[in-house]
Design a protein around this motif. Sequence first.
Motif, mmCIF file in Angstrom:
data_model
loop_
_atom_site.group_PDB
_atom_site.id
_atom_site.type_symbol
_atom_site.label_atom_id
_atom_site.label_comp_id
_atom_site.label_asym_id
_atom_site.label_seq_id
_atom_site.Cartn_x
_atom_site.Cartn_y
_atom_site.Cartn_z
ATOM 1 N N ASN A 156 0.857 -1.185 0.000
ATOM 2 C CA ASN A 156 0.000 0.000 0.000
ATOM 3 C C ASN A 156 0.893 1.235 0.000
ATOM 4 O O ASN A 156 1.636 1.469 0.955
ATOM 5 N N GLN A 228 -6.930 -7.087 -1.530
ATOM 6 C CA GLN A 228 -7.954 -6.121 -1.103
ATOM 7 C C GLN A 228 -7.646 -5.577 0.291
ATOM 8 O O GLN A 228 -7.879 -4.396 0.571
ATOM 9 N N ALA A 229 -7.127 -6.446 1.166
ATOM 10 C CA ALA A 229 -6.795 -6.009 2.530
ATOM 11 C C ALA A 229 -5.647 -5.005 2.509
ATOM 12 O O ALA A 229 -5.664 -4.009 3.248
ATOM 13 N N ASN A 231 -4.931 -3.094 -0.056
ATOM 14 C CA ASN A 231 -5.503 -1.908 -0.693
ATOM 15 C C ASN A 231 -6.307 -1.071 0.304
ATOM 16 O O ASN A 231 -6.274 0.152 0.272
ATOM 17 N N ALA A 232 -6.993 -1.773 1.215
ATOM 18 C CA ALA A 232 -7.822 -1.085 2.204
ATOM 19 C C ALA A 232 -7.012 -0.594 3.400
ATOM 20 O O ALA A 232 -7.562 0.043 4.307
ATOM 21 N N GLU A 234 -5.426 -2.502 5.701
ATOM 22 C CA GLU A 234 -5.417 -3.368 6.892
ATOM 23 C C GLU A 234 -3.993 -3.777 7.249
ATOM 24 O O GLU A 234 -3.645 -3.913 8.422
ATOM 25 N N GLU A 254 -10.576 -1.626 -8.433
ATOM 26 C CA GLU A 254 -11.279 -1.494 -7.153
ATOM 27 C C GLU A 254 -10.507 -2.121 -5.993
ATOM 28 O O GLU A 254 -10.553 -1.634 -4.873
ATOM 29 N N GLY A 255 -9.780 -3.211 -6.301
ATOM 30 C CA GLY A 255 -9.065 -3.906 -5.231
ATOM 31 C C GLY A 255 -7.594 -3.569 -5.155
ATOM 32 O O GLY A 255 -6.861 -4.159 -4.346
ATOM 33 N N SER A 256 -7.105 -2.644 -6.004
ATOM 34 C CA SER A 256 -5.658 -2.447 -6.059
ATOM 35 C C SER A 256 -5.216 -1.003 -6.312
ATOM 36 O O SER A 256 -4.025 -0.751 -6.472
ATOM 37 N N ASN A 258 -4.713 1.547 -4.552
ATOM 38 C CA ASN A 258 -3.772 2.147 -3.595
ATOM 39 C C ASN A 258 -2.473 1.347 -3.466
ATOM 40 O O ASN A 258 -1.727 1.530 -2.497
ATOM 41 N N THR A 259 -2.254 0.440 -4.391
ATOM 42 C CA THR A 259 -1.128 -0.490 -4.224
ATOM 43 C C THR A 259 -0.198 -0.516 -5.435
ATOM 44 O O THR A 259 -0.554 -0.090 -6.529
#
Length: 357
Positions: A156, A228-229, A231-232, A234, A254-256, A258-259
């Motif tokens: 992230n 996804q974790a 990216n979110a 966590e 949507e799942g990536s 921020n990565t």
Amino acid sequence: MPEDPLRRETPVPQRRHLGAAAVLTLTLPLALAACGGGGSGEDAFEADPDALQIYSSQHRNVTEAWAQAFTDETGIKTQVREGQDASMGHMIVEEGDASPADVFLTENSPAMTIVERAGLLAPVDQETVAQVGDGMAPSSGQWTAIAARSTVLVYNTDLISEDELPTSIMDLAEPEWAGRWGAAPGGADFQAIVAGMLSDQGEQETQAWLDALADNAEVYQNNIATMQAVNAGEVPVGIMYHYYWYRDQAGDKEGSANTKLHYFGNQDPGAFVSLSAGGVLASSDMADKAQQFLSYVTSSEGQQVLVDSGSMEYAVGTGVESDPALPPLTSLDAPPVDPFTLNSDDVVTMMTDAGIL
Ligand SMILES: [Fe+2]
């Protein structure tokens, strides 16, 4: 149940022009699915004696794209039975010479070595082996790679900078990484990575790393959940295979979004390249057609079906370009692991000892 997922006969086309392009359009929405479909309702399976039986633990959309394109090309009827790597490998061993399977396609090579060690494979046609790149078939000649995938670290970019990333996957066992990394140890994808680590680093180092995983890592259900974790936010980093990330990037991100991906390179165990495998069962009563299917899958046409399926796995056929978004397979500096002796059963035992499974 609306449909038995294990009974999927590929229709023989009435018109030749209903070809691969149309099929691929229909299967693309499945491209985001995680590996290891099927697995339930196995008792309901009935093999069609007129169809080439393809047992597959590769991704459903890829296997079905190959089966349909092969049927379009040859008129040979196929039926795909889906499962998961280790359980399907052990099922074929249990079925033995009575197995209806003609062909076995795996997600990762350890599942194929289960069947190879049981002596149930027929030698792959030399012409087929010649179609894949160097190091893409075992010296035993019993099976061949059909696709390749790289281990990566997803991170992230809001939580961690590039220079703070671990230089080796082994570093994640250090106390500073406690609670800061994610992994999906329950899946065959991850277990293949650990099998590579075991081969490269030996039992003691690998067991210590697994013990640290049990203490330090956040556990997710699969590669996509790990991504996804991260990216979110966590966890700042997670271990996964490259292709799930590239699929998400090619879609809505949507799942990536921020990565980014970190490639360990340097022949690190974290740069392990896993091979998807294809083999023909010695007990097949359609041996010629089974060999023909494996020849098709590894041909430039069949490898292009893989690339066009949107799976984002690497093509292994010589002369076939993988998706241009991917760094070249030859640039990844993977560890010198012999993919043909990897043992997932030992890994499962070690992971059980560590309390992970
Ligand atoms: Fe997968």
